[in-house]
Every structure is written in structure tokens, then in C-alpha cells.
Design an enzyme around this catalytic site. Structure first.
Site, PDB file in Angstrom:
ATOM      1  CG  ASP A   1     -37.642   0.332  27.970  1.00  0.00           C
ATOM      2  OD1 ASP A   1     -36.413  -0.310  28.104  1.00  0.00           O
ATOM      3  OD2 ASP A   1     -37.588   0.754  26.900  1.00  0.00           O
TER       4      ASP A   1
ATOM      5  CE1 TYR B   1     -35.947   5.865  23.755  1.00  0.00           C
ATOM      6  CE2 TYR B   1     -36.532   4.268  25.806  1.00  0.00           C
ATOM      7  CZ  TYR B   1     -36.140   4.502  25.080  1.00  0.00           C
ATOM      8  OH  TYR B   1     -36.022   3.210  24.164  1.00  0.00           O
TER       9      TYR B   1
ATOM     10  CE  LYS C   1     -33.908   0.285  26.120  1.00  0.00           C
ATOM     11  NZ  LYS C   1     -34.857   1.580  26.376  1.00  0.00           N
TER      12      LYS C   1
ATOM     13  CG  HIS D   1     -30.568   2.561  23.398  1.00  0.00           C
ATOM     14  ND1 HIS D   1     -31.067   4.288  23.965  1.00  0.00           N
ATOM     15  CD2 HIS D   1     -31.355   2.199  22.945  1.00  0.00           C
ATOM     16  CE1 HIS D   1     -32.439   3.614  23.811  1.00  0.00           C
ATOM     17  NE2 HIS D   1     -32.403   2.789  22.607  1.00  0.00           N
TER      18      HIS D   1
END
Ligand code: A2P
Length: 321
Positions: free
Chosen positions: A46, A51, A80, A113
Site C-alpha cells: 500500500d 509517503y 493514491k 486519498h
């Protein structure tokens, strides 16, 4: 166990019920963790551009594929659309950046997201250090998001074969219903914070009714998030009821948490960068929780507690919680 059970999406595709969360992992650390996770048996990763580690993940996935460790079609990659790009005209080029970084040729699952849309240029204009702080002037920091317009762009990615399934993350029921009502391709997945302190029972019933698979982020209660002002210092992994259940089965609290979710039909995305915990989390299905265990766990959710609440963005017109 060399594999985990799958959850079937509304288009027939299979989502492995345990995936590796990669949030809050510094790139080098995550690259090592993904490499280890592949050896342990993880196939579902994921990711998200926010990130800041998609390049590192893409690098290690490519190495594993080129080295014959895994084949491309065994992988299930989620990424996302970030909230900086929550505008129809930004979807395609933002998606292309993720796809290039991840080097997989296509993405298995592409999620919106957050329902919120940020105007990134305002970070500098408003003198903020990062977009992850409360904006001094919310009126110009947030744009009203066009969820249906964004969704239509995601549908085009499916039409082109660049994405296999599409879904949402952090949307509330009303926002999801709006997308469903206007979608040609219905959402296949919803990813939200979910654990015994935030069991999301109503949302889970809603997603089941609409043939949407729910996956849980922060399934261990994100112990790295120390929002004591909000949580009162309550740490899920140290819950005495969960500890007792774990002891009864000779398992860890983390394994109880993951097992509980999967037996109720929810996928999990535990994050770890440590080999022994990657194994522990992946091997959490080798026992059965009793009815009594499940009742005790269900009782923990009477006063919902959210560890990750995006509080700094609460002035957005699309704030979901
Ligand atoms: P680490 O990466 O050092 O292992 P969540 O998935 O709910 O966000 O939780 C992730 C956090 O929980 C990370 O800080 C991770 O630390 C830690 N963690 C992951 N697996 C376990 C485990 N089996 N037991 C205890 N802590 C864990």
C-alpha cells in the site's frame, strides 16, 4: 503460511487480505522492509506519493521481479491520488508520476486519498513550513473538491488499462454515495482507519451493502502517532482485554487485531520495517478467535477513538469526519 486469503473486489479481482503499509517509512528503511516483506510472502503493498517513498519501493519491486523472486502478476500494488492533486485536470499527470516511480506498468488499485483538496501554492504564500500544519487562511488554502469530476478521470485510467480497480480513502458515507450515484465504474475499495477502538461498524455495513471491500489502515492503532491530547494516552497494543485474549491463544496482540479484522471481512495494512514483526503480522491467521473473544473485542469500540484525524484540515469544506 506462504500466502494470505484474498478479498474479492466487485470486478472479480482479488485483493490479498494482508498488505504492507508504507506510511511513515523513510525511503531507505522502507526499501529494506519491502525487500524483506517479499521474502516473508507479502504481495500486497500500500503506497502513496505523500509517503515520499514510491521511488524506493519501485526500485526494490523491480529488483525482485528482475531477479525472478516474484512475478509481476503476483503483486497487488495500491497507490493514491494525493490531496494536492484533487482536481480533474491534475489526475492524469499525477498518476503518471506514481506509475513511473513504482515501475510496475500498471497499478492494481488507485484510490482518491482524501476528499479534501489543498491548494499547495498557498503553503509558501501563507508562510507555512509544510502543508501538514493548520493554514492561517483556510479560505484560500482549501479548494472545493469535485469528487465526481475526479472519479471520471479515474474511470479513464481503468479504460486505458493503466489501473485495474479504483476506490476511495477517508471518504464518509455521504461522499461515497455521491460517487456511487455518479459512477460508471463503481468504487471497489474503501480504505479508512479501522481497529477495535474505531470499528467503523456502520461504514462497514454500508460498504458491504454496496459491494465495496473495506481495508483498514492503522490496524494496530498506529502506536507511532502520539496524539495524547486526543487519545488520552490510550495505546491499542497495550489494551488489557486484548492482552488477555492474546495470552489465551499464545499469540501477540497485533496478531489478535489482524485476525479479528480478517474474520469480519476487512483487509489490513499493518506497517512495519522490522523483519520479526513483518513475519508476526503476516502469520496472524493460524488460530481462530472464539465467539467470546469477538464479543469482548467488539465491546472495546463503544467510545470511538481516532488516532489519525487530519485535524489540521478541519476547515476544508470537504472535511469528512
Ligand atoms: P515498526 O515499523 O518499528 O515495526 P499501524 O500499522 O497501525 O500504523 O502501526 C504501525 C506501527 O506499529 C509502527 O510504528 C510499527 O513499528 C509498529 N508495529 C508493527 N507491527 C508491530 C507488532 N507486531 N507489534 C508491535 N508493534 C508493531
Amino acid at each position: 503460511m506462504s500466502h494470505t486469503p484474498n478479498l474479492q473486489l466487485n470486478n472479480g479481482r482479488l485483493l490479498p487480505s494482508i498488505g504492507l503499509g508504507t506510511w511513515q517509512g523513510e525511503p531507505g528503511e522502507v526499501e529494506r522492509a519491502v525487500g524483506e516483506a517479499i521474502k516473508v510472502g507479502y504481495r500486497h503493498f500500500d503506497c502513496a506519493p505523500v509517503y515520499m517513498n514510491e521511488d524506493a519501493i519501485g526500485h526494490v519491486l523491480k529488483q525482485a521481479i528482475d531477479g525472478g523472486q516474484i512475478s509481476h502478476d503476483q503483486l497487488f500494488i495500491t497507490t493514491k491520488l494525493p490531496l494536492f492533486a484533487n482536481k480533474p485536470e491534475l489526475v492524469r499527470k499525477t498518476f503518471d508520476v506514481s506509475l513511473k516511480a513504482l515501475q510496475t506498468g500498471y497499478i492494481d488499485l488507485y484510490l482518491v486519498h482524501l476528499p479534501i483538496s489543498l491548494n499547495r501554492d498557498q503553503v509558501a504564500v501563507q508562510g507555512m513550513k509544510s502543508p501538514f500544519e493548520r493554514p492561517p487562511n483556510p479560505a484560500t488554502f482549501f479548494d472545493k473538491a469535485d469528487h465526481v469530476g475526479i472519479w471520471k478521470e479515474l474511470e479513464k485510467l481503468v479504460d486505458e488499462g493503466l489501473v485495474k480497480s479504483i476506490g476511495l480513502s477517508n471518504f464518509n458515507e455521504k461522499q461515497i454515495q455521491n460517487v456511487i450515484d455518479n459512477a460508471r465504474i463503481k468504487p471497489a475499495n474503501l480504505q479508512v482507519e479501522c481497529h477495535p477502538y474505531l470499528p467503523q461498524n456502520e461504514l462497514l455495513a454500508f460498504t458491504k451493502k454496496n459491494n465495496i471491500v473495506l481495508t483498514a489502515y492503522s490496524p494496530l492503532g498506529s502506536p507511532q502517532v502520539t496524539a495524547v491530547h486526543r487519545t488520552g494516552g490510550k495505546v491499542l497494543l497495550q489494551d488489557p482485554v486484548l492482552k488477555k485474549i492474546a495470552e489465551r491463544h499464545g499469540k501477540s496482540v497485533a496478531q489478535v487485531l489482524l485476525n479479528w479484522q480478517i474474520q469480519r471481512g476487512v483487509g489490513v495494512l499493518p506497517k512495519s520495517v522490522k523483519r520479526e514483526r513483518l513475519e508476526e503480522n503476516f502469520n496472524s491467521l493460524s488460530f481462530n478467535l472464539s465467539k467470546e473473544d469477538i464479543n469482548e473485542i467488539n465491546d472495546l469500540g463503544k467510545e470511538p477513538l481516532r488516532y489519525v484525524d487530519f485535524d489540521v484540515w478541519r476547515d476544508s469544506p470537504d472535511f469528512p469526519f
